[in-house]
Design a protein around this motif. Structure first.
Motif, PDB file in Angstrom:
ATOM      1  N   UNK A  86       0.878  -1.165   0.000  1.00  0.00           N
ATOM      2  CA  UNK A  86       0.000   0.000   0.000  1.00  0.00           C
ATOM      3  C   UNK A  86       0.920   1.221   0.000  1.00  0.00           C
ATOM      4  N   UNK A  87       1.324   1.620  -1.191  1.00  0.00           N
ATOM      5  CA  UNK A  87       2.325   2.659  -1.448  1.00  0.00           C
ATOM      6  C   UNK A  87       3.721   2.096  -1.225  1.00  0.00           C
ATOM      7  N   UNK A  88       4.732   2.895  -1.581  1.00  0.00           N
ATOM      8  CA  UNK A  88       6.112   2.457  -1.449  1.00  0.00           C
ATOM      9  C   UNK A  88       7.059   3.624  -1.274  1.00  0.00           C
ATOM     10  N   UNK A  89       8.327   3.338  -1.288  1.00  0.00           N
ATOM     11  CA  UNK A  89       9.355   4.356  -1.047  1.00  0.00           C
ATOM     12  C   UNK A  89       9.262   5.521  -2.033  1.00  0.00           C
ATOM     13  N   UNK A  90       9.057   5.275  -3.343  1.00  0.00           N
ATOM     14  CA  UNK A  90       8.940   6.433  -4.251  1.00  0.00           C
ATOM     15  C   UNK A  90       7.791   7.382  -3.897  1.00  0.00           C
ATOM     16  N   UNK A  91       6.764   6.886  -3.208  1.00  0.00           N
ATOM     17  CA  UNK A  91       5.669   7.768  -2.784  1.00  0.00           C
ATOM     18  C   UNK A  91       6.188   8.895  -1.890  1.00  0.00           C
ATOM     19  N   UNK A  92       7.195   8.604  -1.093  1.00  0.00           N
ATOM     20  CA  UNK A  92       7.752   9.616  -0.189  1.00  0.00           C
ATOM     21  C   UNK A  92       8.451  10.703  -0.997  1.00  0.00           C
ATOM     22  N   UNK A  93       9.155  10.294  -2.042  1.00  0.00           N
ATOM     23  CA  UNK A  93       9.788  11.268  -2.947  1.00  0.00           C
ATOM     24  C   UNK A  93       8.706  12.156  -3.561  1.00  0.00           C
ATOM     25  N   UNK A  94       7.647  11.523  -4.068  1.00  0.00           N
ATOM     26  CA  UNK A  94       6.543  12.277  -4.671  1.00  0.00           C
ATOM     27  C   UNK A  94       5.879  13.212  -3.689  1.00  0.00           C
ATOM     28  N   UNK A  95       5.734  12.760  -2.442  1.00  0.00           N
ATOM     29  CA  UNK A  95       5.139  13.601  -1.397  1.00  0.00           C
ATOM     30  C   UNK A  95       5.988  14.847  -1.160  1.00  0.00           C
ATOM     31  N   UNK A  96       7.292  14.655  -0.984  1.00  0.00           N
ATOM     32  CA  UNK A  96       8.152  15.816  -0.722  1.00  0.00           C
ATOM     33  C   UNK A  96       8.144  16.789  -1.889  1.00  0.00           C
ATOM     34  N   UNK A  97       8.183  16.281  -3.101  1.00  0.00           N
ATOM     35  CA  UNK A  97       8.133  17.157  -4.279  1.00  0.00           C
ATOM     36  C   UNK A  97       6.814  17.926  -4.319  1.00  0.00           C
ATOM     37  N   UNK A  98       5.737  17.243  -4.039  1.00  0.00           N
ATOM     38  CA  UNK A  98       4.417  17.877  -4.021  1.00  0.00           C
ATOM     39  C   UNK A  98       4.381  19.022  -3.013  1.00  0.00           C
TER      40      UNK A  98
END
Length: 181
Positions: A86-98
């Motif tokens: 349910x989501x993964x490590x790249x989601x954190x990258x996307x979150x910070x960029x957002x």
């Protein structure tokens, strides 16, 4: 790609798009799963009066999500069967960029090193089912921007994105299984 990555099937997308409902359904069908880091961190931090909440300290929130995801990855590696994430490590990258935050080098390294199945399922925004709750405070517009951030981030890390249809959870589960065969 690590040998385990083929078994690590990831479902991502914006909040409120049916990801967790799908993973809950797959778990009921007998599959192993991980739990969403963001929601778990928010629940834990709220329970202890911690400051690692996205609305208080987004950088610390991201660090705790990374710890959660790394532990989920290692836990999944100990199992022999497929695991739905349910989501993964790249989601954190996307979150910070957002959020307009810098992405630390160690997070980028983690996203490149800890890989998932090359085909990632992404749930598009779904206004008809979107609901806010005590952990999901984003507006539908923010959920849509999150989806776009995940599309860009996962593509950047070389994943093939498979868009989930807006259908019943049973039909979504069949769709996922058909694409994994």
């Amino acid at each position: 790609m690590p040998a385990d990555a083929e078994r690590f099937i990831l479902i991502t997308g914006g909040p409120g798009s049916g990801k967790t409902t799908l993973i809950d359904h797959l778990e009921e069908a007998g599959f192993s799963r991980s739990y969403e880091a963001g929601r778990g961190v928010i629940q834990d931090q709220t329970a202890i009066g911690g400051r690692a909440l996205p609305w208080n300290d987004p950088d610390l929130f991201a660090e705790l999500m990374l710890c959660w995801e790394l532990r989920s990855y290692r836990s999944a590696a100990a199992r022999a069967a497929p695991v739905f994430f349910d989501r993964g490590i790249p989601d954190i990258v996307g979150y910070l960029r957002l959020e307009g935050r810098p992405v630390p080098a160690h997070l980028q390294t983690a996203a490149r090193t800890f890989r998932y199945h090359p085909r990632v399922f992404i749930a598009p925004p779904w206004p008809e089912i979107y609901r806010q709750d005590s952990e999901r405070k984003q507006s539908l517009a923010e959920a849509e921007r999150t989806y776009e951030s995940m599309v860009a981030t996962y593509a950047e890390y070389g994943y093939e994105l498979v868009r989930l249809p807006r259908v019943t959870v049973e039909e979504r589960a069949r769709y996922v299984m058909d694409h994994l065969r």
